[in-house]
Design an enzyme around this catalytic site. Structure first.
Site, PDB file in Angstrom:
ATOM      1  N   THR A 184    -167.408  42.487 -14.492  1.00 13.00           N
ATOM      2  CA  THR A 184    -167.113  42.255 -12.872  1.00 13.00           C
ATOM      3  C   THR A 184    -166.634  43.191 -12.362  1.00 13.00           C
ATOM      4  O   THR A 184    -165.290  43.601 -12.945  1.00 13.00           O
ATOM      5  CB  THR A 184    -167.078  41.104 -12.472  1.00 13.00           C
ATOM      6  OG1 THR A 184    -165.862  40.725 -12.849  1.00 13.00           O
ATOM      7  CG2 THR A 184    -168.004  39.950 -13.364  1.00 13.00           C
ATOM      8  N   GLU A 329    -169.874  35.119 -14.405  1.00 11.16           N
ATOM      9  CA  GLU A 329    -169.302  34.508 -14.849  1.00 11.16           C
ATOM     10  C   GLU A 329    -170.102  33.474 -15.284  1.00 11.16           C
ATOM     11  O   GLU A 329    -169.692  32.714 -15.680  1.00 11.16           O
ATOM     12  CB  GLU A 329    -167.785  34.086 -14.175  1.00 11.16           C
ATOM     13  CG  GLU A 329    -166.973  35.185 -13.531  1.00 11.16           C
ATOM     14  CD  GLU A 329    -167.075  36.301 -12.234  1.00 11.16           C
ATOM     15  OE1 GLU A 329    -167.903  36.197 -12.152  1.00 11.16           O
ATOM     16  OE2 GLU A 329    -166.177  36.489 -12.072  1.00 11.16           O
ATOM     17  N   LYS A 438    -160.284  32.416   9.833  1.00 15.76           N
ATOM     18  CA  LYS A 438    -160.296  31.153   9.389  1.00 15.76           C
ATOM     19  C   LYS A 438    -159.175  30.457  10.861  1.00 15.76           C
ATOM     20  O   LYS A 438    -158.528  31.060  11.246  1.00 15.76           O
ATOM     21  CB  LYS A 438    -158.779  30.933   8.512  1.00 15.76           C
ATOM     22  CG  LYS A 438    -159.802  30.433   6.876  1.00 15.76           C
ATOM     23  CD  LYS A 438    -158.853  30.453   5.650  1.00 15.76           C
ATOM     24  CE  LYS A 438    -159.896  30.377   4.896  1.00 15.76           C
ATOM     25  NZ  LYS A 438    -158.910  30.231   3.467  1.00 15.76           N
ATOM     26  N   TRP A 443    -163.317  27.089   9.761  1.00 12.50           N
ATOM     27  CA  TRP A 443    -163.909  28.851   8.859  1.00 12.50           C
ATOM     28  C   TRP A 443    -164.668  28.595   9.463  1.00 12.50           C
ATOM     29  O   TRP A 443    -166.470  28.246  10.207  1.00 12.50           O
ATOM     30  CB  TRP A 443    -164.346  27.939   7.973  1.00 12.50           C
ATOM     31  CG  TRP A 443    -163.483  27.810   6.346  1.00 12.50           C
ATOM     32  CD1 TRP A 443    -161.824  27.720   6.967  1.00 12.50           C
ATOM     33  CD2 TRP A 443    -163.052  27.286   5.089  1.00 12.50           C
ATOM     34  NE1 TRP A 443    -161.180  27.133   5.840  1.00 12.50           N
ATOM     35  CE2 TRP A 443    -161.750  27.232   4.901  1.00 12.50           C
ATOM     36  CE3 TRP A 443    -164.467  27.283   4.454  1.00 12.50           C
ATOM     37  CZ2 TRP A 443    -161.616  26.472   3.491  1.00 12.50           C
ATOM     38  CZ3 TRP A 443    -163.714  27.126   3.210  1.00 12.50           C
ATOM     39  CH2 TRP A 443    -162.769  26.548   2.723  1.00 12.50           C
TER      40      TRP A 443
END
Lengths: 542, 542
Positions: A184, A329, A438, A443
């Site tokens: 990756t 993954e 944040k 968020w």
């Protein structure tokens, strides 16, 4: 007490053997780099793969050895692929579009012994070899006539397998054996290798063959646009032969015209690719006033699917879009946006809102959403949390132990995404965890603001970055790259956002820049933006 | 080198948990024995199954213990099912339609400790208990109000789980652990138990979810007619919750009218059953001049599918038929008659010839055809051979070691069928191996002659039996049970066969009998016919 069923190891050699036994004449069509169309079949690729295995064994390759490929989707690439994995060697796909330093790092880290490469990659290989001394041999995926002239020693695939037999033994090892290695291109740190097992590839292929996922059948003609170096073409290198679907392999050319011709000439019913490929295709087909004669459905993944793409495919061309989500993954497909019963009962317009979500989890996998303290958050469609996943097709560690322990104490892998999941099971990514802003304990999704900002006619690319703030921890600022010939002022863009996002999400500043940097995979390089912004301070403290 | 993917055990508890997490409100509709329609859901059955597990643990049940069910398809049966398997106990399904002696033999052989039974089975249970002393407890799948009055101690399911918790731990054991036990009513010898593992059930469900097999989606409403005691309802007890399909469970009533009402009332899109159920349904729907509002496709298996059934469903009602073949020992589905690309390109008439074959093998399984000497025979569509199968969903041995070593030296299980397999991969059963007539070193299919003979208007049931012959080893004779009110002579029936079968297949004799005996599953009992024919000798020696 154990059951009394056969202990068959789920190794991928069985998949190609199945295809060659029951679908021997089913075509594998390749558009070579030259533009020429060549025709092979599962029977022929099986025979080639047997010879590849024999040649590898002759050259001293052993179980667990890493063998690299660097190439586009083609029948020879497929034969090399199965020839490697079916004797228990590890197929390591190199992305030829990465920077040379990354490729060299990856090839060395993997310890690749042999490299199969497209003739087109000859120059890249020339640059790579001095930095990858472990590579003992280069085999170009071509015949003698098209073997590129090189300063280094190399052999044409067809010559390399010419005097081998076709009776190499396949399989016969533990299904948990390593099968494929795919790195990756992480945005932080070095690339990390995901080491798929035969079992995980088999299970993934089976899971994604469900009607609510890829739904491939023996009657499908599959245009495999997604590259084989992108997590096994989303598993299609395994799932298509499992059911005997015809494979159409586009080689390096992905422009709208080239893809369109393949779809029409080969009677393609199904295809899978990233949004940019589809945008190019639809642009082209509109420019010629064309239509699709056979295409029924497409899987789109790799990045978020714009609503317009879903609507154009469906309303203008009668093609069904299902979004798939995953990452290297996760093998990669983990969710698919196929309609639930409830969504299917909605009107066409309402259904689009679900098509653009990342979708519903395939059975065998588990999700949780957690907050910064690791506490579980509800699946209410509103509360964003870090998306964690586990299951038999999910990585447990990176190759060579890079990144250390990557699972939490409950065995979940951190996707690095921030998502919501609604009561109907639809997951929607709201941001990358490292890009979320944040502010005051809440968020703010950088992606959501960017998506709205780019709809402003003067804004070509938008990037939202969190800037440290003494009171709120972080506050968002908006960077804009203007559309050529257009001008805009910051307050104009803010006024455009007003009413479309929550008041407290409004960026504290708007910066106009000549260029918003993009990484190798076309995504905004926020790491570089942050470096460039060093020394920047917010214009006011509210 | 092993891969670096998560070691998730494929245990079936994950399937129900998946359904309850993502499809909690998806309905499970039961028509109770009383005719009443009750409504449950995956969420509710999950909660019930948790309580079943708690009650079993409270009653001292341990991993590996055999727990029996004797009942029709219902939500309570499903909850009992998963409650048993999810703690690692073994779910043993008893077929309530077997003879008492067989049920007693099976329950004792399995060593069942507890019996879940339908209230309808109360009388059978009364007869069974004195012969099955290992059964410690009987739980009737009902509430207190409908608990049957019995001379023996029994408790209502709802009462039995009333004061248990819902937090029993599930899973956490080896995926190869025993999960389910299902006996085959072998025509020779005692019934033999197939001991499914969690892994084999999981893999079978995944394999059969493919588009070319059951193709179930979250949008399907599935009428599960095939009983849960028939090899896990052909895996649908696992595959339906895997995708969140609605389940409609018909209880004991299988007549055409009852099935039709359920299909219409519950918006059924898909169903699976044996041919006789479909014949009853079509007879009923024609009698009322009805049509199907929602039914799209059906899987038919258990015995050969008559061409007329395929045509009527397709041509009169627009319903697609896919035949599935398998046996208890194969989990059960191994082949499906879905069209290959080549068959799909044929005209509708030609396609029917493939729909009535048993179909194409699902990836993961392997076939071979062998002759009496064990030599492989070609897949040419003409040469019949003993059908041998292997793979991860195929039995490796019977419970308790009955029947000894059941795999050949290559690991194949002998299906007991004689089949051809054509170059397109379509398998067609021509006979049971024990029923084939071996004449002069060649094989004569008893089934093929029977199928032609019953087309004669005077013949209701036909049976072909091989009779010892000094020169040819065996010669076929034909037994006919006449249609009431009809008469026929032997030479008339032979004249009818003439030209339709090879000369040397012509029966050496025709016997008219009052009754051709049928076994418990509705198949011709050739063993009994052979007994009755003791002393019979051929009328002439040619």
């Amino acid at each position: 007490m154990l059951g009394l069923m056969q202990d068959t190891e789920l190794t991928v050699d069985r998949i190609l053997t199945h295809a060659a036994t029951w679908h021997a004449d089913r075509e594998i069509v390749t558009r070579e780099a030259s533009g020429e169309i060549t025709r092979s079949s599962f029977g022929a690729v099986h025979a080639l793969a047997k010879r590849v295995s024999a040649a590898l064994l002759r050259d001293g390759v052993q179980q667990g050895d890493r063998i690299a490929t660097m190439g586009w989707n083609s029948a020879r690439h497929l034969a090399a692929w199965y020839g490697v994995t079916n004797i228990g060697a590890v197929l390591h796909t190199l992305n030829p579009r990465l920077f040379l330093e990354q490729i060299a790092y990856i090839a060395n880290h993997a310890g690749d012994r042999l490299l199969f490469a497209d003739p087109m990659c000859a120059a890249t290989v020339a640059q790579l070899l001095p930095h990858a001394p472990g590579i003992e041999k280069v085999v170009f995926l071509c015949d003698a006539a098209t073997l590129p002239k090189t300063d280094y020693s190399a052999i044409a695939f067809d010559d390399w397998i010419a005097d081998t037999g076709d009776d190499a033994a396949w399989g016969g090892f533990d299904e948990r054996s390593a099968c494929g290695l795919c790195y990756t291109s992480g945005t932080t740190g070095n690339p990390k290798g995901v080491l798929y097992s035969h079992r995980s590839n088999w299970l993934h292929a089976n899971m994604t063959l469900q009607a609510d996922a890829l739904a491939l059948s023996a009657r499908d003609n599959v245009l495999m646009v997604v590259p084989m170096y992108h997590a096994n073409s989303w598993g299609i290198v395994y799932s298509a032969p499992m059911v005997g679907a015809k494979l159409v392999l586009p080689g390096p050319k992905m422009d709208g015209g080239s893809i369109y011709r393949l779809i029409e000439d080969e009677g393609v019913t199904y295809s899978a690719a990233v949004p940019t490929v589809w945008q190019g295709l639809l642009q082209y087909i509109k420019s010629i006033g064309g239509k699709f004669s056979t295409l029924q459905r497409v899987t789109i993944g790799g990045s978020a699917v714009p609503e317009s793409l879903v609507r154009t495919f469906r309303d203008d061309f009668g093609v069904d879009v299902v979004q798939g989500w995953g990452m290297t993954e996760t093998s990669p497909l983990a969710t698919m946006s196929s309609p639930s019963a409830e969504v299917a009962a909605m009107d066409a317009d309402a259904q689009v809102a679900y098509k653009v979500k990342q979708g519903r989890l395939i059975c065998g996998l588990e999700f949780k959403l957690i907050d910064d303290a690791g506490q579980r958050l509800p699946f209410d469609g509103r509360t964003p949390g870090r998306l964690m996943i586990k299951g038999p097709t999910i990585a447990s560690a990176y190759y060579g132990g890079e990144g250390g322990d990557i699972l939490d104490e409950e065995g979940y892998f951190d996707t690095g995404d921030v998502s919501t999941i609604d009561a109907r099971g639809y997951m929607q990514i709201t941001d990358r965890a490292k890009d979320i802003v944040k502010s005051g304990g809440e968020w703010i999704s950088s992606i959501e603001i960017e998506n709205i900002a780019v709809a402003h006619p003067a804004v070509a690319i938008a990037a939202v970055i969190g800037i440290a703030h003494p009171k709120w921890d972080e506050r968002p600022i908006l960077l804009c790259q203007l559309t050529p010939g257009e001008t805009a002022e910051g307050k104009e863009v803010l006024a455009y956002l007003d009413g479309k996002i929550a008041k407290w999400w409004m960026p504290d500043d708007v910066l106009f820049v000549d260029e918003i940097p993009l990484g190798a995979t076309g995504k905004i390089d926020k790491k570089l933006i942050r470096t460039r912004l060093e020394g920047y301070s917010l214009p006011f403290v509210s």
